[in-house]
Design a protein around this motif. Structure first.
Motif, PDB file in Angstrom:
ATOM      1  N   VAL A 167      56.448  37.934  46.344  1.00 33.17           N
ATOM      2  CA  VAL A 167      56.138  37.225  45.109  1.00 33.17           C
ATOM      3  C   VAL A 167      57.037  35.996  44.987  1.00 33.17           C
ATOM      4  CG1 VAL A 167      56.113  37.389  42.596  1.00 33.17           C
ATOM      5  CG2 VAL A 167      55.349  39.316  43.968  1.00 33.17           C
ATOM      6  N   ARG A 168      56.426  34.880  44.608  1.00 32.60           N
ATOM      7  CA  ARG A 168      57.153  33.633  44.419  1.00 32.60           C
ATOM      8  C   ARG A 168      56.984  33.174  42.973  1.00 32.60           C
ATOM      9  NH1 ARG A 168      58.826  35.515  48.155  1.00 32.60           N
ATOM     10  NH2 ARG A 168      58.976  34.735  50.301  1.00 32.60           N
ATOM     11  N   PRO A 169      57.882  32.340  42.481  1.00 38.26           N
ATOM     12  CA  PRO A 169      57.809  31.920  41.074  1.00 38.26           C
ATOM     13  C   PRO A 169      56.499  31.249  40.684  1.00 38.26           C
ATOM     14  CG  PRO A 169      59.951  31.369  42.010  1.00 38.26           C
ATOM     15  CD  PRO A 169      59.102  31.846  43.148  1.00 38.26           C
ATOM     16  N   ASP A 170      55.819  30.589  41.641  1.00 42.38           N
ATOM     17  CA  ASP A 170      54.582  29.881  41.312  1.00 42.38           C
ATOM     18  C   ASP A 170      53.333  30.732  41.531  1.00 42.38           C
ATOM     19  OD1 ASP A 170      54.851  30.004  44.025  1.00 42.38           O
ATOM     20  OD2 ASP A 170      54.274  27.912  44.420  1.00 42.38           O
ATOM     21  N   ASP A 171      53.503  32.040  41.781  1.00 44.31           N
ATOM     22  CA  ASP A 171      52.346  32.918  42.013  1.00 44.31           C
ATOM     23  C   ASP A 171      51.656  33.334  40.719  1.00 44.31           C
ATOM     24  OD1 ASP A 171      52.779  32.791  44.702  1.00 44.31           O
ATOM     25  OD2 ASP A 171      53.802  34.720  44.850  1.00 44.31           O
ATOM     26  N   GLY A 172      52.283  33.115  39.586  1.00 46.33           N
ATOM     27  CA  GLY A 172      51.718  33.549  38.313  1.00 46.33           C
ATOM     28  C   GLY A 172      51.984  35.022  38.018  1.00 46.33           C
ATOM     29  N   ASP A 222      63.483  35.404  44.893  1.00 45.43           N
ATOM     30  CA  ASP A 222      62.414  34.504  44.462  1.00 45.43           C
ATOM     31  C   ASP A 222      61.504  35.104  43.405  1.00 45.43           C
ATOM     32  OD1 ASP A 222      63.287  32.530  46.136  1.00 45.43           O
ATOM     33  OD2 ASP A 222      62.018  33.140  47.814  1.00 45.43           O
ATOM     34  N   ALA A 223      61.409  36.428  43.324  1.00 43.12           N
ATOM     35  CA  ALA A 223      60.505  37.049  42.359  1.00 43.12           C
ATOM     36  C   ALA A 223      61.024  36.851  40.936  1.00 43.12           C
ATOM     37  CB  ALA A 223      60.362  38.537  42.656  1.00 43.12           C
ATOM     38  N   PRO A 224      60.124  36.738  39.963  1.00 47.06           N
ATOM     39  CA  PRO A 224      60.569  36.570  38.568  1.00 47.06           C
ATOM     40  C   PRO A 224      61.362  37.781  38.096  1.00 47.06           C
ATOM     41  CG  PRO A 224      58.228  36.060  38.809  1.00 47.06           C
ATOM     42  CD  PRO A 224      58.658  36.711  40.083  1.00 47.06           C
ATOM     43  N   ASP A 225      62.334  37.530  37.241  1.00 51.23           N
ATOM     44  CA  ASP A 225      63.129  38.620  36.691  1.00 51.23           C
ATOM     45  C   ASP A 225      62.324  39.335  35.606  1.00 51.23           C
ATOM     46  OD1 ASP A 225      65.202  40.314  36.356  1.00 51.23           O
ATOM     47  OD2 ASP A 225      66.449  38.945  35.183  1.00 51.23           O
ATOM     48  N   LEU A 226      62.701  40.570  35.330  1.00 56.39           N
ATOM     49  CA  LEU A 226      62.028  41.348  34.299  1.00 56.39           C
ATOM     50  C   LEU A 226      62.493  40.877  32.930  1.00 56.39           C
ATOM     51  CD1 LEU A 226      60.222  43.702  33.417  1.00 56.39           C
ATOM     52  CD2 LEU A 226      62.186  45.221  33.694  1.00 56.39           C
TER      53      LEU A 226
END
Length: 280
Positions: A65-70, A152-156
């Motif tokens: 997962v990347r920040p721009d994946d939604g 890179d993944a969004p934080d919870l």
């Protein structure tokens, strides 16, 4: 002439010192069903396997997962439900079919002639074990995705609309899927039939319909129990799903309503068959 009346028969007396034995109360039936479930080692391995598979799936999906994946941080944590639901279906199906498979169902219903308390106890026990399993799987998934969310993944972020709901829904939907498996098992009475039907409803049909979007397929897909997984999406993801569908827009809670209806209908059908038909 004197006649003598026959002496009345002595009333039957319980043997002295014998304890009074209570009937089949709901508490005793619950204890019996819990003992049946926990005394089978395979059920314990199933719970552990479900927790491990859920955490592993969440970790594997999270690292891509990347920040721009939604995708949101809550989705990263609950993404392992894609495998967890299989464990919940199998758990419920095994509880519902165990005694029909071994033939001990006659002994159980000889002790509990009304039958329906047995099904009620199975519902309570299955829901409790599924809830504990789901909570443990959620915690394991949170730990497994810490590295991904630190990279890179969004934080919870529980401030994101729907984020907290997805965490609670992970447990609630897990319990509902386990009860779906129990309803199928109690109705079909064969573990293979119940598990295959559950997999078809929760996995296969949903995947086929999603691969062929259209008004008819989207409508059918919205009416499958797999629609309950919508509760594991945050508000923005649910709105995006409703924006592209050609079927009914279920919103945030519509999918949960569909799943709950499936559970109620299957358990109701199982109760009717249990009360009205013979067991074999």
């Amino acid at each position: 002439m004197t006649t003598f009346a026959p002496e009345p028969r002595a009333a039957a007396r319980a043997p002295r010192g014998a304890p009074a034995r209570p009937g089949a109360t709901l508490g005793r039936v619950l204890a019996a069903e819990l003992t049946k479930l926990t005394s089978v080692p395979a059920n314990g391995w199933l719970v552990l396997g479900t927790v491990a598979a859920t955490a592993a799936a969440a970790y594997g999906l999270g690292i891509f997962v990347r920040p721009d994946d939604g995708r949101s941080g809550s989705w990263v944590v609950v993404s392992g439900f894609v495998l967890a639901q299989l464990g919940f279906v199998v758990l419920g199906a095994l509880v519902g079919t165990a005694e029909h498979t071994t033939g001990t169902v006659r002994t159980t219903f000889a002790a509990v002639p009304r039958r329906l308390p047995v099904l009620a106890a199975q519902v309570v026990v299955t829901a409790a074990v599924a809830a504990v399993t789901a909570a443990a799987a959620l915690g394991a998934s949170w730990l497994a995705t810490v590295p991904a969310r630190a990279a890179d993944a969004p934080d919870l972020d529980l401030a994101v609309p729907g984020a907290a709901r997805t965490l609670v829904a992970f447990v609630a939907v897990g319990v509902a899927v386990a009860l779906l498996g129990l309803g199928l098992g109690s109705l079909l009475r064969r573990p293979t039939d119940a598990i295959v039907t559950g997999v078809m409803l929760m996995f296969f049909l949903d995947a086929v319909l999603r691969a062929n979007p259209g008004r008819f397929t989207d409508t059918v897909g919205a009416l499958l129990p797999s629609a309950g997984r919508r509760l594991l999406e945050d508000d923005a993801a649910v709105a995006a799903m409703d924006a592209v569908t050609r079927g009914p827009e279920l919103g945030v809670w519509g999918g949960g309503t569909v799943l709950g209806a499936w559970v109620a209908v299957l358990l109701g059908a199982a109760a009717y068959r249990l009360a009205r038909h013979d067991v074999r």
